[in-house]
Design a protein around this motif. Structure first.
Motif, PDB file in Angstrom:
ATOM      1  N   ALA A 138       0.861  -1.163   0.072  1.00  0.00           N
ATOM      2  CA  ALA A 138       0.212  -0.010   0.015  1.00  0.00           C
ATOM      3  C   ALA A 138       0.720   1.348  -0.021  1.00  0.00           C
ATOM      4  O   ALA A 138       1.617   1.265   0.991  1.00  0.00           O
ATOM      5  N   ALA A 139       0.837   2.014  -1.158  1.00  0.00           N
ATOM      6  CA  ALA A 139       1.700   3.212  -1.252  1.00  0.00           C
ATOM      7  C   ALA A 139       0.972   4.477  -0.572  1.00  0.00           C
ATOM      8  O   ALA A 139       0.259   5.326  -1.400  1.00  0.00           O
ATOM      9  N   VAL A 140       0.939   4.284   0.923  1.00  0.00           N
ATOM     10  CA  VAL A 140       0.020   5.405   1.365  1.00  0.00           C
ATOM     11  C   VAL A 140       0.771   5.741   2.794  1.00  0.00           C
ATOM     12  O   VAL A 140       1.725   4.860   3.379  1.00  0.00           O
ATOM     13  N   ASP A 141       0.592   6.731   3.528  1.00  0.00           N
ATOM     14  CA  ASP A 141       0.931   7.276   4.862  1.00  0.00           C
ATOM     15  C   ASP A 141       0.487   6.040   5.901  1.00  0.00           C
ATOM     16  O   ASP A 141      -0.617   5.612   5.795  1.00  0.00           O
ATOM     17  N   ALA A 142       1.383   5.809   6.778  1.00  0.00           N
ATOM     18  CA  ALA A 142       0.999   4.686   7.727  1.00  0.00           C
ATOM     19  C   ALA A 142      -0.122   5.056   8.725  1.00  0.00           C
ATOM     20  O   ALA A 142      -0.925   4.150   8.745  1.00  0.00           O
TER      21      ALA A 142
END
Length: 194
Positions: free
Chosen positions: A107-111
């Protein structure tokens, strides 16, 4: 973003399991700190009795070395979370090249944004955010309160040596070590008896 500076960006090695000696391509990015081989070796020795079949979450994955090492050693699945687009793409490429596309998802997203979504309880979480951002306490709180941890989950935390972390009281220290300026620790979630 894994903590102890090991090999410089370019290529790092998986040290155990079915993918032993496989190389991971790593983009050259400022602040990317792959966890050193000796730290990974120690950590996975600690995890040897529980890694087989584990559902894992690699937050702030960076190179993904911790999660890929877990898959190499028998973990059932790893959800990788990495907000930096080049790191996320390199991670996808490494998973595809190693034949791990079915068990490793990126997932290319902020944690923090990822943890705000519907939870999927995990058996093992790798919590190793960029040292300069001070994200440990907030992410730990989201993991604990958001339903992301199985009842007896294991949580690996990598942080600056000497730093003070505010972690949930349900996380009990199992083992810890130091490498240079880095502290690495394994916690076990222990819910109070009701």
């Amino acid at each position: 973003m894994s903590g102890v500076r090991g090999k410089p960006p370019g290529r790092i090695r998986i040290i155990g399991g079915s993918l032993r000696n496989s190389r991971l391509d790593v983009p050259e990015l400022a602040g990317l700190r792959p966890t050193a081989e000796r730290v990974r070796e120690t950590l996975f020795n600690w995890l040897a009795p529980v890694i087989d079949g584990a559902r894992c979450l690699d937050l702030c994955a960076g190179t993904g070395a911790l999660g890929i090492e877990a898959l190499s050693r028998g973990a059932a699945s790893v959800q990788f979370v990495e907000r930096e687009p080049r790191s996320a793409q390199a991670l996808r490429d490494n998973l595809a090249r190693l034949g791990l596309g079915a068990t490793g998802r990126v997932a290319a997203v902020d944690a923090a944004a990822f943890l705000a979504a519907a939870p999927q309880p995990q058996d093992l979480v790798f919590l190793d955010p960029p040292f300069t951002l001070g994200l440990w306490s907030g992410l730990a709180r989201q993991l604990e309160q958001g339903g992301w941890l199985a009842a007896r989950a294991w949580i690996y935390v990598e942080s600056p040596r000497g730093g003070v972390l505010e972690l949930p009281p349900t996380w009990q220290l199992h083992r810890e070590g130091h490498a240079g300026e880095v502290r690495f620790a394994l916690y076990r979630r222990a819910l109070p008896l009701s």
